[in-house]
Scaffold this motif. Structure first.
Motif, PDB file in Angstrom:
ATOM      1  N   ALA A 201     -20.320  16.263  12.861  1.00 53.44           N
ATOM      2  CA  ALA A 201     -20.060  16.308  11.422  1.00 53.44           C
ATOM      3  C   ALA A 201     -18.560  16.356  11.172  1.00 53.44           C
ATOM      4  CB  ALA A 201     -20.734  17.546  10.828  1.00 53.44           C
ATOM      5  N   GLN A 202     -18.064  15.416  10.410  1.00 53.98           N
ATOM      6  CA  GLN A 202     -16.629  15.360  10.122  1.00 53.98           C
ATOM      7  C   GLN A 202     -16.356  15.876   8.713  1.00 53.98           C
ATOM      8  OE1 GLN A 202     -14.938  11.437  10.322  1.00 53.98           O
ATOM      9  NE2 GLN A 202     -12.860  12.187   9.892  1.00 53.98           N
ATOM     10  N   THR A 223     -24.907   8.818  11.077  1.00 52.50           N
ATOM     11  CA  THR A 223     -25.496   7.985  10.024  1.00 52.50           C
ATOM     12  C   THR A 223     -24.469   7.515   8.994  1.00 52.50           C
ATOM     13  OG1 THR A 223     -25.889   9.938   8.681  1.00 52.50           O
ATOM     14  CG2 THR A 223     -27.669   9.276  10.164  1.00 52.50           C
ATOM     15  N   ASN A 224     -23.246   8.130   9.051  1.00 48.29           N
ATOM     16  CA  ASN A 224     -22.203   7.849   8.063  1.00 48.29           C
ATOM     17  C   ASN A 224     -22.540   8.340   6.654  1.00 48.29           C
ATOM     18  OD1 ASN A 224     -19.869   6.937   9.134  1.00 48.29           O
ATOM     19  ND2 ASN A 224     -20.526   4.785   9.236  1.00 48.29           N
ATOM     20  N   VAL A 225     -23.581   9.140   6.543  1.00 39.97           N
ATOM     21  CA  VAL A 225     -23.962   9.672   5.233  1.00 39.97           C
ATOM     22  C   VAL A 225     -23.127  10.915   4.928  1.00 39.97           C
ATOM     23  CG1 VAL A 225     -25.855  10.688   3.872  1.00 39.97           C
ATOM     24  CG2 VAL A 225     -26.313   8.789   5.452  1.00 39.97           C
ATOM     25  N   GLU A 226     -22.627  10.993   3.691  1.00 46.13           N
ATOM     26  CA  GLU A 226     -21.830  12.154   3.308  1.00 46.13           C
ATOM     27  C   GLU A 226     -22.722  13.215   2.663  1.00 46.13           C
ATOM     28  OE1 GLU A 226     -17.360  12.303   2.349  1.00 46.13           O
ATOM     29  OE2 GLU A 226     -18.363  11.982   0.433  1.00 46.13           O
ATOM     30  N   HIS A 227     -22.459  14.490   3.043  1.00 43.74           N
ATOM     31  CA  HIS A 227     -23.242  15.606   2.503  1.00 43.74           C
ATOM     32  C   HIS A 227     -22.287  16.591   1.839  1.00 43.74           C
ATOM     33  CE1 HIS A 227     -26.876  14.535   4.851  1.00 43.74           C
ATOM     34  NE2 HIS A 227     -25.988  14.125   5.756  1.00 43.74           N
ATOM     35  N   THR A 228     -22.810  17.356   0.885  1.00 42.03           N
ATOM     36  CA  THR A 228     -22.014  18.411   0.256  1.00 42.03           C
ATOM     37  C   THR A 228     -22.705  19.745   0.457  1.00 42.03           C
ATOM     38  OG1 THR A 228     -21.232  16.873  -1.428  1.00 42.03           O
ATOM     39  CG2 THR A 228     -20.974  19.203  -1.910  1.00 42.03           C
TER      40      THR A 228
END
Ligand code: FAD
Length: 310
Positions: A201-202, A223-228
């Motif tokens: 996780a970046q 997955t390159n999906v961004e999470h908050t």
């Protein structure tokens, strides 16, 4: 020449200066920024006997205490090079970035350390407003709140375990695909009910509103999906770097760049001592740095009274 020359004017250097000057010996302090890291600190609540103070006040008090004695304070002076004594009992030289050279019978190195930054938007903006670096110092400020720890090495995992006992919830974010901390720590962390771990996780941003942190964004690298993640605090635990680059090749350093000292604060070079966050002494705290600085000054004095009379 000085009897004791101290390089660095944080809690370790200031304590060393007061202890040395009280022996009536010629004492100097060269510091890039007198006060050191406490200049960047907001609340200080763990310096024993001082219930609560703030960084700038503490830094001013360090300077006032040092100036109450006969100490040459050379502020805004960066040391570039240490030249050991040419012969036993000879003078040690400290070369400054401004071209000057200081000479002394003994030297105390107390150049401190700096926390490595993640360098994402929001980190600098919300420093001390939710972004923190020291769980021992700032953990209690987040009692009952949600925090994240960035970094899954030993310090990050230790911080997460520590914080999990104080805060409501901890989210640990690690860039690599697994935690790099010792297995015993990782197992302990995984056993805690109020901890979530995200590896691979970046961290991309620390968000906030009304001058306070309110979240952290990370990208899942698979997955390159961004999470908050909604939270109130972020502890950055990706390394503490000692300010010892200028000593490479002269004083013995650990693999982390810390100056190796013995129980008396002695380095491998005769007459050269070290104290505080720049050394191998564990736990980087003001009260510890001040104690170590005092100890190094007493060791330097002990060394001086044993020097042959010439
Ligand atoms: P430093 O404070 O790092 O001082 C180093 C000194 O050396 C400075 O004067 C610097 O300018 C100088 N210097 C560096 N390189 C050179 C060079 N080449 N030539 C000349 N001078 C040089 N600890 C607590 O106990 N309680 C807290 O609440 C707390 N909160 C903190 C909050 C923050 C945001 C940070 C960053 C740290 C906090 N700490 C806290 C940790 C504490 O500040 C440090 O442990 C302590 O300051 C270490 O003292 P030191 O004298 O070893 O080094």
């Amino acid at each position: 020449p000085y009897d004791v020359l101290i390089v660095g004017g944080g809690p370790a250097g200031a304590a060393a200066a007061v202890y040395a000057a009280r022996k009536g010996i010629r004492t100097g302090v060269a510091a890039e920024r007198f006060g050191g890291q406490v200049n960047d600190t907001l609340a200080i609540e763990n310096y024993i006997s001082v219930l609560e103070t703030d960084g700038p006040k503490f830094a001013a008090a360090l300077e006032a205490h040092t100036r109450a004695y006969d100490v040459d304070i050379m502020n805004l002076q960066r040391a570039d090079k240490l030249v050991p004594a040419a012969e036993p009992g000879g003078l040690i030289e400290v070369q400054l970035a401004n071209g000057g050279t200081l000479k002394s019978k003994t030297v105390i190195l107390s150049t401190g350390a700096r926390w490595r930054n993640v360098n994402v938007p929001g980190e600098a903006e919300y420093k001390n407003k939710g972004v923190a670096y020291c769980p021992h110092c700032d953990g209690p400020l987040f009692k009952g709140k949600r925090v994240s720890v960035i970094g899954g090495g030993n310090s990050g995992v230790e911080a997460a375990i520590d914080l999990a006992g104080i805060v409501q919830h901890v989210t640990l974010i690690e860039f690599a695909d697994q935690l790099k901390a010792d297995a015993v720590l990782v197992n302990k962390l995984k056993s805690l009910p109020n901890v979530t771990i995200h590896t691979n996780a970046q961290t991309t941003e620390i968000t906030g509103a009304d001058g306070k942190v309110n979240g952290l964004k990370y990208k899942d690298r698979a997955t390159n999906v961004e999470h908050t993640v909604a939270l109130e605090g972020v502890f950055v635990q990706i390394g503490l770097v000692p300010n010892t680059e200028w000593l490479k090749g002269t004083v013995e350093l650990s693999r982390f760049g810390e100056i190796i000292v013995d129980a008396h604060g002695r380095t491998n070079l005769p007459g050269v001592f070290a104290a505080g966050d720049c050394t191998t002494v564990p736990f980087k705290q003001i009260v510890i740095a001040a104690g170590e600085g005092s100890k190094a000054a007493l060791s330097a004095f002990d060394h001086l009274i044993r020097m042959p009379v010439v």
